[in-house]
Write a protein that holds these residues in place. Sequence first.
Motif, PDB file in Angstrom:
ATOM      1  N   VAL A 117      25.957 -10.306  50.326  1.00  0.00           N
ATOM      2  CA  VAL A 117      24.759  -9.796  49.648  1.00  0.00           C
ATOM      3  C   VAL A 117      24.934  -8.324  49.302  1.00  0.00           C
ATOM      4  N   ARG A 118      25.499  -7.584  50.242  1.00  0.00           N
ATOM      5  CA  ARG A 118      25.716  -6.154  50.008  1.00  0.00           C
ATOM      6  C   ARG A 118      26.572  -5.953  48.735  1.00  0.00           C
ATOM      7  N   GLY A 119      27.571  -6.842  48.547  1.00  0.00           N
ATOM      8  CA  GLY A 119      28.430  -6.771  47.372  1.00  0.00           C
ATOM      9  C   GLY A 119      27.687  -7.062  46.079  1.00  0.00           C
ATOM     10  N   GLN A 120      26.543  -7.757  46.178  1.00  0.00           N
ATOM     11  CA  GLN A 120      25.759  -8.079  44.983  1.00  0.00           C
ATOM     12  C   GLN A 120      24.859  -6.919  44.549  1.00  0.00           C
ATOM     13  N   LEU A 121      24.750  -5.881  45.406  1.00  0.00           N
ATOM     14  CA  LEU A 121      23.977  -4.683  45.046  1.00  0.00           C
ATOM     15  C   LEU A 121      24.867  -3.458  45.253  1.00  0.00           C
ATOM     16  N   PRO A 122      25.978  -3.372  44.492  1.00  0.00           N
ATOM     17  CA  PRO A 122      26.951  -2.297  44.763  1.00  0.00           C
ATOM     18  C   PRO A 122      26.371  -0.904  44.550  1.00  0.00           C
TER      19      PRO A 122
END
Lengths: 326, 326
Positions: free
Chosen positions: B132-137
Amino acid sequence: MPITVVGSIAYDTVKTPFGERERMLGGAAVHFALAASFFDDVRVVGPVGDDFGERQLAILRTRGVDVSDVELVAGGKTFFWQGEYGWDLNSRETLDTQLGVFEGFSPKLSENSRSSDVLFLANIQPDLQLDVRGQLPDARFVALDSMNLWIDIARDSLVRAIESVDCVILNDAELRQLTGKPNLVSAAREVLSWAPASSEAHAAGERPRGPSVIVAKQGEYGAALVTREGFFALPAYPLETVIDPTGAGDTFAGGLVGYIAAHPDEALTDELLRRAMAHATVLASFNVEEFGTERIQRLSGEEIAARIQELHAMTQFSGTPLRLRG
Amino acid sequence: MPITVVGSIAYDTVKTPFGERERMLGGAAVHFALAASFFDDVRVVGPVGDDFGERQLAILRTRGVDVSDVELVAGGKTFFWQGEYGWDLNSRETLDTQLGVFEGFSPKLSENSRSSDVLFLANIQPDLQLDVRGQLPDARFVALDSMNLWIDIARDSLVRAIESVDCVILNDAELRQLTGKPNLVSAAREVLSWAPASSEAHAAGERPRGPSVIVAKQGEYGAALVTREGFFALPAYPLETVIDPTGAGDTFAGGLVGYIAAHPDEALTDELLRRAMAHATVLASFNVEEFGTERIQRLSGEEIAARIQELHAMTQFSGTPLRLRG
């Protein structure tokens, strides 16, 4: 105002994850007296055996502590405690306790010790605490410490001792155990409601006051203060390495009671008590930095003052209200 | 700045010494969202089953929470937890856990949820958190919670997830377990030293920042904040009766992250973080006054502001130095 403290003078053998020490000077009255000596005159009452010497007394004398009521019991052995702390220093195991001269201790206070305005009853059998308290009927401020053992085996005596003092300083868990109330605030309020039966107080010619200051020691989390006026809490001063927690509670009490003694012209307001709590917290933080009394022996007033400022800075936040989405 | 939260939406059956409730609305994402909704727009991402209804969604909608990414899994059951608390509310026993639709949960974020500037990764499997963190860089502020289970069975993934966020919110004991350091300050400093391997960060086109804010939740004792700048600690707001601690940690996180989101023009200084800690503490104190979300559902901004003032008053002391007997 001069302070009298009655309690144990001991030799401690302590092992922590950071090292060990054999037969260090310790005991509640010693830790208390060294801490309180930064604020006012201190008189120590307690027994020692033949194995206690000038070198130990000199540690107290160097800080100006009056040791004339340290009672040397000929042929006796000084109280001895041996313990080991676990990895996080929150658990400790008692490996040996030898009461020695502390068994059958009957506090003998000189005229001088009885004339103090402030009295600290360190953790001893509560009937003895009550007896000593009776020997200083006019003391302006009296505080008491105790432990789970007395709650277990002498609760009635302990309750009467508590009813006779102004300030109760207990561990968080002991306060809950004593009152049977799991919540800190309710437990403290319960103790605040205790007062000597008015007939007893009348007979003794005292006004029935009962405790008005409850301090809950919370170890590494700090300490809380509950009075009829309000609630206050302080975190412990954060340290990256704690070497030996032995005596931290008594050092805390020495800072608290010492600070109050040093302000004889101030009423016992929350404002005064909060400053006393800060000094208690800082004294305790120095105590745990080294084994036994090692750190406090070479502590300076400047170091205390500097850490008070740091603790103050660490607890500040702006209370400015924000407009919220109500 | 809008906040996206990813985590559990649940039914909780809870028994405490003060009563019990069956199948209340609960879950980390729910408690977080309700608290954060006092500060900014909140978008909830998480799965529910057929047994979840309009009545539950309405509780979130009433507080303005965006529930369009609450994923209804046809034929599935909503995550269910049943637990019972001991007399002092510090111990709790899990009686039943049914993962339901939470098993095999793969977070699906809409364009809207991915556009948030602030992200909270509630306690879920750390590889999912990292995904998920990677989806909001480009998120400006990302915080994460976790639990002992993931430290036990997925520590490497958890460390990578932590390296990818700005703020870690953990229980005191979890922080010690995670780092193997028994001391809070050293444990927090250890986590502050973690940062993504620079090659990974370069590949992702990010600067390798790693966590800069560590919050240790200490239950009834309050919470501590450790940053590279300094240390701050706040006691819990004192309550005479705590009814149900379920969700207190997530409510705390909602107050903290929500406050930060509501101040987009302020740098992430300790001064801002301390105010956020105070709001987090106050939100959590309301949460535990009643079962589940009952108290927060009818909480007002005025009540929060009033309690902030009280908490502020309870933590003040004068740092005026005293001339000590050095």
